[in-house]
Design an enzyme around this catalytic site. Sequence first.
Site, PDB file in Angstrom:
ATOM      1  N   THR A  16       0.815  -1.227   0.000  1.00 31.98           N
ATOM      2  CA  THR A  16       0.000   0.000   0.000  1.00 31.98           C
ATOM      3  C   THR A  16       0.845   1.272   0.000  1.00 31.98           C
ATOM      4  O   THR A  16       0.419   2.300  -0.538  1.00 31.98           O
ATOM      5  CB  THR A  16      -0.945   0.014   1.211  1.00 31.98           C
ATOM      6  OG1 THR A  16      -0.189  -0.206   2.406  1.00 31.98           O
ATOM      7  CG2 THR A  16      -1.980  -1.098   1.092  1.00 31.98           C
ATOM      8  N   ARG A  17       2.049   1.219   0.580  1.00 30.96           N
ATOM      9  CA  ARG A  17       2.880   2.425   0.648  1.00 30.96           C
ATOM     10  C   ARG A  17       3.469   2.809  -0.712  1.00 30.96           C
ATOM     11  O   ARG A  17       3.994   3.913  -0.870  1.00 30.96           O
ATOM     12  CB  ARG A  17       4.006   2.232   1.671  1.00 30.96           C
ATOM     13  CG  ARG A  17       3.549   2.402   3.108  1.00 30.96           C
ATOM     14  CD  ARG A  17       4.670   2.153   4.086  1.00 30.96           C
ATOM     15  NE  ARG A  17       4.886   0.731   4.307  1.00 30.96           N
ATOM     16  CZ  ARG A  17       5.880   0.222   5.022  1.00 30.96           C
ATOM     17  NH1 ARG A  17       6.773   1.031   5.580  1.00 30.96           N
ATOM     18  NH2 ARG A  17       6.005  -1.073   5.192  1.00 30.96           N
ATOM     19  N   MET A  18       3.358   1.916  -1.692  1.00 31.45           N
ATOM     20  CA  MET A  18       3.804   2.261  -3.045  1.00 31.45           C
ATOM     21  C   MET A  18       2.818   3.209  -3.728  1.00 31.45           C
ATOM     22  O   MET A  18       3.142   3.832  -4.744  1.00 31.45           O
ATOM     23  CB  MET A  18       3.954   1.001  -3.899  1.00 31.45           C
ATOM     24  CG  MET A  18       5.037   0.053  -3.435  1.00 31.45           C
ATOM     25  SD  MET A  18       6.699   0.722  -3.584  1.00 31.45           S
ATOM     26  CE  MET A  18       6.926   0.672  -5.352  1.00 31.45           C
ATOM     27  N   ASN A 229       9.531  -0.602  -0.003  1.00 34.24           N
ATOM     28  CA  ASN A 229       8.151  -0.365   0.422  1.00 34.24           C
ATOM     29  C   ASN A 229       7.583   0.951  -0.075  1.00 34.24           C
ATOM     30  O   ASN A 229       6.422   1.251   0.183  1.00 34.24           O
ATOM     31  CB  ASN A 229       8.072  -0.395   1.952  1.00 34.24           C
ATOM     32  CG  ASN A 229       8.351  -1.772   2.511  1.00 34.24           C
ATOM     33  OD1 ASN A 229       7.657  -2.728   2.187  1.00 34.24           O
ATOM     34  ND2 ASN A 229       9.389  -1.889   3.315  1.00 34.24           N
TER      35      ASN A 229
END
Length: 336
Positions: A16-18, A229
């Site tokens: 999700t942090r991408m 990440n």
Amino acid sequence: MPPKTIAVILAAGKGTRMKSSRAKVLHEVFFKPMLHHVLDAVVQADIEQIAVIVGHQRREVLASIDHYAHLPVIQKEQLGTGHAVLCTKKACAESEQVMILCGDTPLIRPETLQEMIKTHAGAQSTVTLMTTILDDPFGYGRVISDEQGNILEIVEQKDATEEQRKIGEINAGIYLVEREFLFNALRQVGTDNSQGEVYLTDIIAIANRQGHMVHKFVHPEAIDVLGVNSRVELARAHAELQMRHNDKIMLSGVTMYSPESILVAPDCSIGGDSVIQAGVRITGDSTTGREVQLETGVVLHKCRVGNRCRIGAHSVLHNCTIEEEEHIPPLTYRVG
């Protein structure tokens, strides 16, 4: 004979942090998806079998690795790393030990994996954990050790106390575990943590409680175990692989000025005694002969450049053949 080893690669997460609609492990680092770099390291380390755990966008992930020999394992629900490994029990049935890696660590080197296997065997460990030291360990699981340096447990960032968060030694996310212990231990792991997930890291504390040998493999080069990440870490990983490749080129007899700004794809070759100035980009299976001069900002794609050629600054050449000793003026744009 050495124990039969299977590599289990965790590639089921969303990342999700991408901030991306694409699965994290499919993001490209130095010309190929980061998962491919991990698979290449495992193959080059001569590990007999590979299982890849997929979940999010599993069709796309499996399609991207169909040219690698592997056993696909589907994690239908994202219930944590421990649960993901538990899903591989059948795939691991014929192996004696299991190496667990993350699919988002594209900088891991095959020789590091080989050394870890050798260390594990020499120490007669049940569990060997790779660790490293970071100046800023934010976001990583901290390795809690006793006064003799033996690993007691791993505490994730969200579950760590203020004192534990000051610890610089972190879990690098690579384990080598005896198969029978691994799956027995994972059945004992609960979800009493801030994430409500089955943590793979809990097998360390279980091994200690049961009196098993837990060994630490400290890797001194923290960059090698960088987990990607975010887009920032993606750029760092790309830059590291770019420089590793450029180092090989320079050691083969090619001069590079500002090598950190020069991008040469792995499928390209540069002849000896060539000189490459800053900002050059060479891709598309291009080749150059010997004693070639590539001035600042040159772009070559699908090109063949003969011996002793000079390509002027900021020239862009696509699908071109440059004959021996030919000089291309600066700012040339040529296709075919």
